[in-house]
Design a protein around this motif. Sequence first.
Motif, PDB file in Angstrom:
ATOM      1  N   GLY A 195       6.549 -26.567 -19.668  1.00  0.00           N
ATOM      2  CA  GLY A 195       7.838 -27.030 -19.183  1.00  0.00           C
ATOM      3  C   GLY A 195       7.971 -27.087 -17.675  1.00  0.00           C
ATOM      4  N   ASP A 196       6.920 -26.739 -16.919  1.00  0.00           N
ATOM      5  CA  ASP A 196       6.965 -26.861 -15.473  1.00  0.00           C
ATOM      6  C   ASP A 196       6.991 -28.329 -15.063  1.00  0.00           C
ATOM      7  N   ILE A 197       7.817 -28.639 -14.075  1.00  0.00           N
ATOM      8  CA  ILE A 197       8.008 -30.027 -13.634  1.00  0.00           C
ATOM      9  C   ILE A 197       7.719 -30.120 -12.147  1.00  0.00           C
ATOM     10  N   LEU A 198       7.006 -31.146 -11.770  1.00  0.00           N
ATOM     11  CA  LEU A 198       6.760 -31.478 -10.367  1.00  0.00           C
ATOM     12  C   LEU A 198       7.412 -32.816 -10.057  1.00  0.00           C
ATOM     13  N   SER A 199       8.269 -32.817  -9.040  1.00  0.00           N
ATOM     14  CA  SER A 199       8.904 -34.044  -8.576  1.00  0.00           C
ATOM     15  C   SER A 199       8.474 -34.286  -7.132  1.00  0.00           C
ATOM     16  N   SER A 200       8.017 -35.476  -6.838  1.00  0.00           N
ATOM     17  CA  SER A 200       7.574 -35.828  -5.496  1.00  0.00           C
ATOM     18  C   SER A 200       8.142 -37.194  -5.131  1.00  0.00           C
ATOM     19  N   GLN A 201       8.665 -37.288  -3.906  1.00  0.00           N
ATOM     20  CA  GLN A 201       9.241 -38.525  -3.405  1.00  0.00           C
ATOM     21  C   GLN A 201       8.846 -38.747  -1.956  1.00  0.00           C
ATOM     22  N   LYS A 202       8.655 -39.985  -1.585  1.00  0.00           N
ATOM     23  CA  LYS A 202       8.415 -40.342  -0.193  1.00  0.00           C
ATOM     24  C   LYS A 202       9.748 -40.716   0.441  1.00  0.00           C
ATOM     25  N   LYS A 203      10.061 -40.084   1.565  1.00  0.00           N
ATOM     26  CA  LYS A 203      11.342 -40.290   2.225  1.00  0.00           C
ATOM     27  C   LYS A 203      11.120 -40.583   3.703  1.00  0.00           C
ATOM     28  N   THR A 204      11.999 -41.413   4.238  1.00  0.00           N
ATOM     29  CA  THR A 204      12.059 -41.698   5.674  1.00  0.00           C
ATOM     30  C   THR A 204      13.490 -41.463   6.127  1.00  0.00           C
ATOM     31  N   LEU A 205      13.688 -40.474   6.999  1.00  0.00           N
ATOM     32  CA  LEU A 205      15.021 -40.079   7.412  1.00  0.00           C
ATOM     33  C   LEU A 205      15.149 -40.137   8.923  1.00  0.00           C
ATOM     34  N   LYS A 206      16.383 -40.316   9.347  1.00  0.00           N
ATOM     35  CA  LYS A 206      16.734 -40.214  10.767  1.00  0.00           C
ATOM     36  C   LYS A 206      17.658 -39.020  10.912  1.00  0.00           C
ATOM     37  N   ASN A 207      17.134 -37.940  11.458  1.00  0.00           N
ATOM     38  CA  ASN A 207      17.868 -36.681  11.544  1.00  0.00           C
ATOM     39  C   ASN A 207      18.311 -36.413  12.979  1.00  0.00           C
ATOM     40  N   SER A 208      19.384 -35.685  13.101  1.00  0.00           N
ATOM     41  CA  SER A 208      19.864 -35.285  14.417  1.00  0.00           C
ATOM     42  C   SER A 208      19.036 -34.115  14.937  1.00  0.00           C
ATOM     43  N   CYS A 209      18.924 -34.022  16.258  1.00  0.00           N
ATOM     44  CA  CYS A 209      18.154 -32.953  16.900  1.00  0.00           C
ATOM     45  C   CYS A 209      18.821 -32.609  18.224  1.00  0.00           C
ATOM     46  N   PRO A 210      19.735 -31.638  18.253  1.00  0.00           N
ATOM     47  CA  PRO A 210      20.339 -31.230  19.531  1.00  0.00           C
ATOM     48  C   PRO A 210      19.268 -30.726  20.495  1.00  0.00           C
ATOM     49  N   MET A 211      19.358 -31.177  21.745  1.00  0.00           N
ATOM     50  CA  MET A 211      18.345 -30.856  22.741  1.00  0.00           C
ATOM     51  C   MET A 211      18.977 -30.200  23.964  1.00  0.00           C
ATOM     52  N   ASP A 212      18.174 -29.405  24.645  1.00  0.00           N
ATOM     53  CA  ASP A 212      18.582 -28.725  25.871  1.00  0.00           C
ATOM     54  C   ASP A 212      17.624 -29.167  26.981  1.00  0.00           C
ATOM     55  N   PHE A 213      18.174 -29.738  28.058  1.00  0.00           N
ATOM     56  CA  PHE A 213      17.349 -30.330  29.115  1.00  0.00           C
ATOM     57  C   PHE A 213      17.403 -29.530  30.416  1.00  0.00           C
ATOM     58  N   ARG A 214      17.724 -28.246  30.358  1.00  0.00           N
ATOM     59  CA  ARG A 214      17.779 -27.471  31.589  1.00  0.00           C
ATOM     60  C   ARG A 214      16.407 -27.335  32.239  1.00  0.00           C
ATOM     61  N   MET A 215      15.352 -27.310  31.445  1.00  0.00           N
ATOM     62  CA  MET A 215      13.990 -27.184  31.979  1.00  0.00           C
ATOM     63  C   MET A 215      13.272 -28.527  32.075  1.00  0.00           C
ATOM     64  N   TYR A 216      13.967 -29.617  31.878  1.00  0.00           N
ATOM     65  CA  TYR A 216      13.367 -30.947  31.889  1.00  0.00           C
ATOM     66  C   TYR A 216      12.712 -31.230  33.241  1.00  0.00           C
ATOM     67  N   PRO A 217      11.450 -31.703  33.293  1.00  0.00           N
ATOM     68  CA  PRO A 217      10.575 -32.126  32.187  1.00  0.00           C
ATOM     69  C   PRO A 217       9.605 -31.055  31.711  1.00  0.00           C
ATOM     70  N   PHE A 218       9.886 -29.784  31.992  1.00  0.00           N
ATOM     71  CA  PHE A 218       9.038 -28.694  31.517  1.00  0.00           C
ATOM     72  C   PHE A 218       9.645 -28.061  30.271  1.00  0.00           C
ATOM     73  N   ASP A 219      10.373 -28.838  29.485  1.00  0.00           N
ATOM     74  CA  ASP A 219      11.142 -28.310  28.374  1.00  0.00           C
ATOM     75  C   ASP A 219      10.364 -28.375  27.066  1.00  0.00           C
ATOM     76  N   ALA A 220      10.876 -27.650  26.078  1.00  0.00           N
ATOM     77  CA  ALA A 220      10.386 -27.674  24.701  1.00  0.00           C
ATOM     78  C   ALA A 220      11.601 -27.781  23.793  1.00  0.00           C
ATOM     79  N   GLN A 221      11.575 -28.735  22.876  1.00  0.00           N
ATOM     80  CA  GLN A 221      12.702 -29.000  21.995  1.00  0.00           C
ATOM     81  C   GLN A 221      12.378 -28.515  20.579  1.00  0.00           C
ATOM     82  N   PHE A 222      13.412 -28.019  19.886  1.00  0.00           N
ATOM     83  CA  PHE A 222      13.267 -27.534  18.516  1.00  0.00           C
ATOM     84  C   PHE A 222      14.127 -28.412  17.604  1.00  0.00           C
ATOM     85  N   CYS A 223      13.461 -29.176  16.757  1.00  0.00           N
ATOM     86  CA  CYS A 223      14.153 -30.076  15.828  1.00  0.00           C
ATOM     87  C   CYS A 223      14.063 -29.494  14.410  1.00  0.00           C
ATOM     88  N   LYS A 224      15.140 -29.641  13.655  1.00  0.00           N
ATOM     89  CA  LYS A 224      15.246 -29.011  12.347  1.00  0.00           C
ATOM     90  C   LYS A 224      15.382 -30.045  11.236  1.00  0.00           C
TER      91      LYS A 224
END
Length: 490
Positions: A195-224
């Motif tokens: 009864g185990d089920i595997l579901s797999s789908q291919k997705k293409t999404l456009k997600n938001s990613c708040p960024m902090d540019f205080r160290m720009y251009p030596f910055d590192a961004q974390f997207c979720k």
Amino acid sequence: MAVVPRVLFLRVVILCFVMRICDAVNGTSTSPSPTAATTAGTVPATSTTAGAMPTTTTRAETTTPSGTQVATTPPPAPPEMHSMRDFYRILETYDMRIRPNDQGPGVHVLMQMYVESIASISEISMDYVITFYFRMWWNDPRFRFTPTQPNQTAQLHVAARSLVWTPDVYFLNEKDAGYRASSAFTSLLWVWPNGDILSSQKKTLKNSCPMDFRMYPFDAQFCKIQLGPYGMTTDDLVIEWKEPAVETNPGIELPEYVIDGWTWTSCGGNYSIGEFGCNQATFKLVRSVGYYITQTYVPSALIVALSWLTFWISPLQAPARVALGITTVLTSTTLTSATRSSIPRFSYIRAIDIWMLVCTIYVFTALVEFAAAHHFSRRKQESQISNQMYKNKDRRRKKWAFQTNGILKVHPFQNEKDVVTDGKDKKKENQDVEEDFDEDVAQAMAESDERGQMIAAKIDLMSKIFFPATFILFNIIYWAVYMGSYEGKV
């Protein structure tokens, strides 16, 4: 004739005796034993039907609170699957509106992602486009079957997905739903015998990613990437990551960023209508600073050095120094505007803003330095000339006391001849005075030029040392601070 009835009578008696013995034996073997029922709990029975082989069934017994035992019917055995037609017969009685184990604990769902590509990272709109394969595992007892081959699984057609219960998972930080898969056949649904089920789908999404540019251009961004159920609380649906939660395509390359690892965690929360599960995957983007060094930092530093060339040009060459100073100021302003056009407008100061501001100050100060040197030089020259002219004019006024407004005054006791002679003498004396005045003016101008050049030379000499030394010191501090915290490669 009398013998026959006796024989029949004996046969009847023997048959009755045998039947009693059989009944006694059967009654003893079939009578339920409390000990046996309590210990075993099941009693095998056989039944036969026409045209079928005898099958063995199991009768389960349960004890009620009153102490009596009641027999219950166990669930039917899983059907054998010789082909997908046998499996699709399960869907005839399957209700996809009811979750698995609807009377029991919530469905446990495991999730995993395989990231195929990341593109279109925009600082202006703070979003990104990601393409990935989204996998989920859960168990549905209603799909159990008996395999007829080793490692046998049921692979459902994409059209059958709408007939099967699936978790109502959505992406919390999805920004644009306009992206769709290139083909409708981009999903799969596999079922195992347990009864185990595997579901797999291919997705293409456009997600938001708040960024902090205080160290720009030596910055590192974390997207979720945040995902979770929309309508099911943790009482009905429990979601977790399956290790490794995120796998990535090793061929992913970004023009401006470098992916520096993934992390995943749970982000569930308790809301007013219940507690909902949430899974979160975070990837780190480190900006490559090489482009900015070649396109911004080096050109701006060269412009600052170019503004120092005015210290080697004479302050008397005003057009040349002014043209060079204004050109460097305008170029520095243009570079500053170009660096601001690629990111949003923020009130805080970025690392590149500090650099461009200091470079603009150096260029502007070099132009102000020329104006100061030229001003002091011209002021000395004008004051010396005006003083000398005042002295010579006072000397002529004393010598020409008899002359007023350019009209010659004649003494009443002098004759005409004396007047003519005096006029010639006065004219000669006037010429001598003018020659002396010209010589004094030339000498004063020479002296004033020499003093002005000395002051301008001192100002330029101090600028030749002060400007490069302080700019080098600023570079040492700037690069030590920001490169010390930079996590990428140049």
